[in-house]
Design a protein around this motif. Structure first.
Motif, PDB file in Angstrom:
ATOM      1  N   VAL A  33      92.030 152.214  66.760  1.00  0.00           N
ATOM      2  CA  VAL A  33      91.606 150.947  67.377  1.00  0.00           C
ATOM      3  C   VAL A  33      91.885 149.799  66.409  1.00  0.00           C
ATOM      4  O   VAL A  33      92.439 148.764  66.801  1.00  0.00           O
ATOM      5  CB  VAL A  33      90.112 150.980  67.782  1.00  0.00           C
ATOM      6  CG1 VAL A  33      89.611 149.592  68.179  1.00  0.00           C
ATOM      7  CG2 VAL A  33      89.884 151.989  68.909  1.00  0.00           C
ATOM      8  N   ARG A  34      91.516 149.984  65.123  1.00  0.00           N
ATOM      9  CA  ARG A  34      91.784 148.923  64.126  1.00  0.00           C
ATOM     10  C   ARG A  34      93.288 148.706  63.945  1.00  0.00           C
ATOM     11  O   ARG A  34      93.742 147.560  63.778  1.00  0.00           O
ATOM     12  CB  ARG A  34      91.117 149.269  62.796  1.00  0.00           C
ATOM     13  CG  ARG A  34      89.610 149.070  62.830  1.00  0.00           C
ATOM     14  CD  ARG A  34      88.982 149.134  61.449  1.00  0.00           C
ATOM     15  NE  ARG A  34      89.206 150.398  60.752  1.00  0.00           N
ATOM     16  CZ  ARG A  34      88.474 151.494  60.931  1.00  0.00           C
ATOM     17  NH1 ARG A  34      87.470 151.484  61.786  1.00  0.00           N
ATOM     18  NH2 ARG A  34      88.729 152.592  60.253  1.00  0.00           N
ATOM     19  N   GLN A  35      94.069 149.779  63.979  1.00  0.00           N
ATOM     20  CA  GLN A  35      95.525 149.642  63.877  1.00  0.00           C
ATOM     21  C   GLN A  35      96.050 148.819  65.051  1.00  0.00           C
ATOM     22  O   GLN A  35      96.895 147.938  64.880  1.00  0.00           O
ATOM     23  CB  GLN A  35      96.194 151.020  63.849  1.00  0.00           C
ATOM     24  CG  GLN A  35      95.935 151.804  62.591  1.00  0.00           C
ATOM     25  CD  GLN A  35      96.350 153.258  62.703  1.00  0.00           C
ATOM     26  OE1 GLN A  35      96.433 153.814  63.795  1.00  0.00           O
ATOM     27  NE2 GLN A  35      96.612 153.877  61.548  1.00  0.00           N
ATOM     28  N   TYR A  36      95.543 149.107  66.230  1.00  0.00           N
ATOM     29  CA  TYR A  36      95.945 148.341  67.416  1.00  0.00           C
ATOM     30  C   TYR A  36      95.581 146.868  67.256  1.00  0.00           C
ATOM     31  O   TYR A  36      96.377 145.984  67.587  1.00  0.00           O
ATOM     32  CB  TYR A  36      95.293 148.931  68.671  1.00  0.00           C
ATOM     33  CG  TYR A  36      95.391 148.022  69.860  1.00  0.00           C
ATOM     34  CD1 TYR A  36      96.592 147.893  70.557  1.00  0.00           C
ATOM     35  CD2 TYR A  36      94.304 147.257  70.269  1.00  0.00           C
ATOM     36  CE1 TYR A  36      96.694 147.028  71.633  1.00  0.00           C
ATOM     37  CE2 TYR A  36      94.396 146.397  71.343  1.00  0.00           C
ATOM     38  CZ  TYR A  36      95.592 146.281  72.027  1.00  0.00           C
ATOM     39  OH  TYR A  36      95.705 145.423  73.087  1.00  0.00           O
ATOM     40  N   GLU A  37      94.380 146.604  66.734  1.00  0.00           N
ATOM     41  CA  GLU A  37      93.973 145.206  66.536  1.00  0.00           C
ATOM     42  C   GLU A  37      94.883 144.499  65.548  1.00  0.00           C
ATOM     43  O   GLU A  37      95.184 143.324  65.704  1.00  0.00           O
ATOM     44  CB  GLU A  37      92.516 145.142  66.070  1.00  0.00           C
ATOM     45  CG  GLU A  37      91.537 145.532  67.142  1.00  0.00           C
ATOM     46  CD  GLU A  37      90.111 145.641  66.653  1.00  0.00           C
ATOM     47  OE1 GLU A  37      89.889 145.698  65.418  1.00  0.00           O
ATOM     48  OE2 GLU A  37      89.203 145.669  67.505  1.00  0.00           O
ATOM     49  N   LEU A  38      95.326 145.214  64.524  1.00  0.00           N
ATOM     50  CA  LEU A  38      96.206 144.634  63.515  1.00  0.00           C
ATOM     51  C   LEU A  38      97.623 144.433  64.050  1.00  0.00           C
ATOM     52  O   LEU A  38      98.224 143.378  63.857  1.00  0.00           O
ATOM     53  CB  LEU A  38      96.231 145.534  62.276  1.00  0.00           C
ATOM     54  CG  LEU A  38      97.143 145.105  61.139  1.00  0.00           C
ATOM     55  CD1 LEU A  38      96.659 143.783  60.543  1.00  0.00           C
ATOM     56  CD2 LEU A  38      97.194 146.176  60.065  1.00  0.00           C
ATOM     57  N   TRP A  39      98.158 145.433  64.717  1.00  0.00           N
ATOM     58  CA  TRP A  39      99.554 145.409  65.164  1.00  0.00           C
ATOM     59  C   TRP A  39      99.747 144.762  66.534  1.00  0.00           C
ATOM     60  O   TRP A  39     100.859 144.380  66.885  1.00  0.00           O
ATOM     61  CB  TRP A  39     100.119 146.824  65.183  1.00  0.00           C
ATOM     62  CG  TRP A  39     100.360 147.386  63.827  1.00  0.00           C
ATOM     63  CD1 TRP A  39      99.430 147.848  62.925  1.00  0.00           C
ATOM     64  CD2 TRP A  39     101.618 147.548  63.193  1.00  0.00           C
ATOM     65  NE1 TRP A  39     100.048 148.290  61.785  1.00  0.00           N
ATOM     66  CE2 TRP A  39     101.394 148.118  61.922  1.00  0.00           C
ATOM     67  CE3 TRP A  39     102.930 147.284  63.574  1.00  0.00           C
ATOM     68  CZ2 TRP A  39     102.418 148.412  61.038  1.00  0.00           C
ATOM     69  CZ3 TRP A  39     103.957 147.578  62.713  1.00  0.00           C
ATOM     70  CH2 TRP A  39     103.687 148.131  61.445  1.00  0.00           C
ATOM     71  N   GLY A  40      98.681 144.666  67.315  1.00  0.00           N
ATOM     72  CA  GLY A  40      98.778 144.059  68.647  1.00  0.00           C
ATOM     73  C   GLY A  40      99.722 144.827  69.555  1.00  0.00           C
ATOM     74  O   GLY A  40      99.791 146.058  69.504  1.00  0.00           O
TER      75      GLY A  40
END
Length: 87
Positions: A33-40
């Protein structure tokens, strides 16, 4: 459960086989989830490219994937930091 994923993350949504799977994979999936928030919006293509790179260099589409390695590392660190049980 043998083989396959117990849970999978799509953006801010984590889907699991059951409540136990969600509990067991919570730390790992929250990293995604945090990776998704960072990478969009480029997270999914980047994740797939990382899996392809793991296939090309023969380290594996899962274990050779940068995003999975990061999630596994954070999961290991969180397990290491759990308080000991006095049972």
């Amino acid at each position: 459960m043998s083989g396959g994923a117990s849970a999978i993350t799509f953006g801010h949504v984590v889907l699991g086989h059951d409540e136990e799977a969600l509990t067991i994979t919570r730390v790992h999936e929250r990293v995604h989830v945090r990776q998704y928030e960072l990478w969009g919006p480029v997270f999914i293509p980047a994740y797939l490219l990382a899996a392809l790179w793991g296939l090309i260099n023969r380290s594996g589409i899962y274990y050779g994937n940068f995003f999975e390695r990061e999630a596994m590392q954070i999961e290991r660190e969180s397990q290491h930091n759990l308080p000991s049980s006095n049972l």
